[in-house]
Scaffold this motif. Structure first.
Motif, mmCIF file in Angstrom:
data_model
loop_
_atom_site.group_PDB
_atom_site.id
_atom_site.type_symbol
_atom_site.label_atom_id
_atom_site.label_comp_id
_atom_site.label_asym_id
_atom_site.label_seq_id
_atom_site.Cartn_x
_atom_site.Cartn_y
_atom_site.Cartn_z
ATOM 1 N N TYR A 161 0.827 -1.211 0.000
ATOM 2 C CA TYR A 161 0.000 0.000 0.000
ATOM 3 C C TYR A 161 0.864 1.265 0.000
ATOM 4 O O TYR A 161 0.656 2.178 -0.800
ATOM 5 N N LEU A 202 -1.068 6.686 -7.109
ATOM 6 C CA LEU A 202 -2.499 6.595 -7.426
ATOM 7 C C LEU A 202 -3.071 7.951 -7.799
ATOM 8 O O LEU A 202 -2.741 8.970 -7.196
ATOM 9 N N SER A 229 -3.145 -8.645 -4.331
ATOM 10 C CA SER A 229 -4.130 -7.562 -4.305
ATOM 11 C C SER A 229 -4.066 -6.831 -2.964
ATOM 12 O O SER A 229 -3.761 -7.431 -1.929
ATOM 13 N N ASN A 255 -5.966 -4.488 -0.109
ATOM 14 C CA ASN A 255 -7.255 -4.068 0.421
ATOM 15 C C ASN A 255 -7.010 -3.190 1.645
ATOM 16 O O ASN A 255 -6.749 -3.681 2.734
ATOM 17 N N TYR A 299 -9.334 2.305 -1.022
ATOM 18 C CA TYR A 299 -8.063 1.823 -1.569
ATOM 19 C C TYR A 299 -8.067 0.305 -1.747
ATOM 20 O O TYR A 299 -7.597 -0.450 -0.895
ATOM 21 N N LYS A 300 -8.650 -0.093 -2.869
ATOM 22 C CA LYS A 300 -8.635 -1.512 -3.255
ATOM 23 C C LYS A 300 -7.942 -1.631 -4.599
ATOM 24 O O LYS A 300 -8.403 -1.059 -5.593
ATOM 25 N N LEU A 301 -6.842 -2.359 -4.615
ATOM 26 C CA LEU A 301 -6.084 -2.552 -5.853
ATOM 27 C C LEU A 301 -6.048 -4.043 -6.168
ATOM 28 O O LEU A 301 -5.651 -4.857 -5.318
ATOM 29 N N THR A 302 -6.489 -4.386 -7.361
ATOM 30 C CA THR A 302 -6.536 -5.790 -7.764
ATOM 31 C C THR A 302 -5.317 -6.123 -8.615
ATOM 32 O O THR A 302 -5.084 -5.489 -9.654
ATOM 33 N N TYR A 326 -1.624 -3.473 -11.354
ATOM 34 C CA TYR A 326 -2.661 -3.347 -10.326
ATOM 35 C C TYR A 326 -3.754 -2.442 -10.891
ATOM 36 O O TYR A 326 -3.461 -1.343 -11.382
ATOM 37 N N SER A 327 -5.005 -2.869 -10.828
ATOM 38 C CA SER A 327 -6.113 -2.027 -11.288
ATOM 39 C C SER A 327 -6.854 -1.453 -10.085
ATOM 40 O O SER A 327 -6.931 -2.084 -9.021
ATOM 41 N N TYR A 328 -7.400 -0.239 -10.252
ATOM 42 C CA TYR A 328 -8.063 0.421 -9.124
ATOM 43 C C TYR A 328 -8.983 1.533 -9.624
ATOM 44 O O TYR A 328 -8.891 1.982 -10.767
#
Length: 267
Positions: free
Chosen positions: A98, A105, A137, A139, A144-147, A155-157
């Motif tokens: 994170y 971001l 990923s 969480n 702030y959730k990044l897959t 990482y998608s968000y």
């Protein structure tokens, strides 16, 4: 005789001018060389050579910590300050990823992607060999959730909630930097602030209430917010002995490379 004396006087003047020019040239060259050395990034502290670029790297890591772990929309708010002592090797992997991604971001209502290589590079600059990078990923709450997509190496968000000005949060003030053997130690005062008496027209507060922690069980005092700016120096000068104090330790790897090693509460 008078003519001879005049000639001798003129010759003496010429010789003196030559000496002055030569000395002037030497001084100019010496000054140039000294300036070149003074502009070097190498300095000596306590008989130990250190590259000043190290401080830029450490400052960058400190800024990353202060931004990421001071976001009220994140479940990692204040994460480094929860334990009395937190080693890099014991750092929660989600929190480490994170903080490595946070500054990259961008607020967006549509899905965006962040290349894995950027997160990995940031991760390794921050933690070095003290914590091994492993993609997964992230969480850190609804905001702030990044897959992580292994096949796409990214990482998608989405990020719909930008930070609100004057929201409550931590304030950190560096008070001392010490060079130890193979380590740099930054001593910091850490406190929690809640802004009050906010002007409805401008949205600017005039009062800041200082607490030790977000639970607000330990109120320390209040200071004025002048022209919308809280003075960390004033808080430390006024309440320094009551504030939590932490040592943030960075360990030398090689050249000008120092990575986060541990954070420890000392008071």
């Amino acid at each position: 005789m008078e003519t001879v004396n005049k000639k001798g006087f003129i010759i003496t003047i010429i010789i003196l001018l030559v000496i002055i020019l030569v000395l002037g040239g030497y001084i100019a060259v010496e000054k140039f060389i000294l300036n070149k050395e003074e502009n070097s990034t190498i300095t000596v502290i306590n008989d130990t050579e250190i590259d000043l670029n190290s401080f830029y790297q450490i400052a960058d890591t400190l800024n990353k910590f202060d931004s990421a772990f001071n976001d009220i929309n994140s479940t990692y708010l204040g994460y480094p300050y929860v334990a009395r002592k937190l080693m890099a090797e014991k750092f929660d992997l989600g929190a480490a990823l994170y903080v490595s991604a946070y500054g990259e971001l961008q607020p967006t209502s549509e899905a965006k992607t962040l290349p894995e290589i950027i997160v990995k590079n940031n991760f390794e600059k921050i933690f070095g060999k003290n914590l091994k990078y492993k993609a997964k990923s992230i969480n850190a709450g609804d905001t702030y959730k990044l897959t992580y997509a292994k096949d796409k190496a990214n990482y998608s968000y989405t990020l719909n909630s930008p930070k609100v000005p004057y929201s409550a949060g931590y304030v950190v003030k560096n008070i001392k930097t010490k060079l130890a053997e193979e380590k740099i130690i930054v001593t910091r005062k850490v406190f929690y602030v809640e802004y009050e008496n906010i002007d409805e027209a401008t949205g600017v507060p005039t009062i800041a209430t200082i607490y030790k922690n977000p639970d607000k069980n330990s109120k320390i005092g209040q200071v004025s917010v002048r022209k919308g700016i809280l003075s960390g120096n004033e808080v430390v000068a006024k309440y320094g002995s009551k504030l939590n104090t932490y040592d943030m330790v960075f360990k030398h790897n090689k050249d000008d490379d120092y990575s986060f090693y541990l954070i420890e509460k000392t008071k």
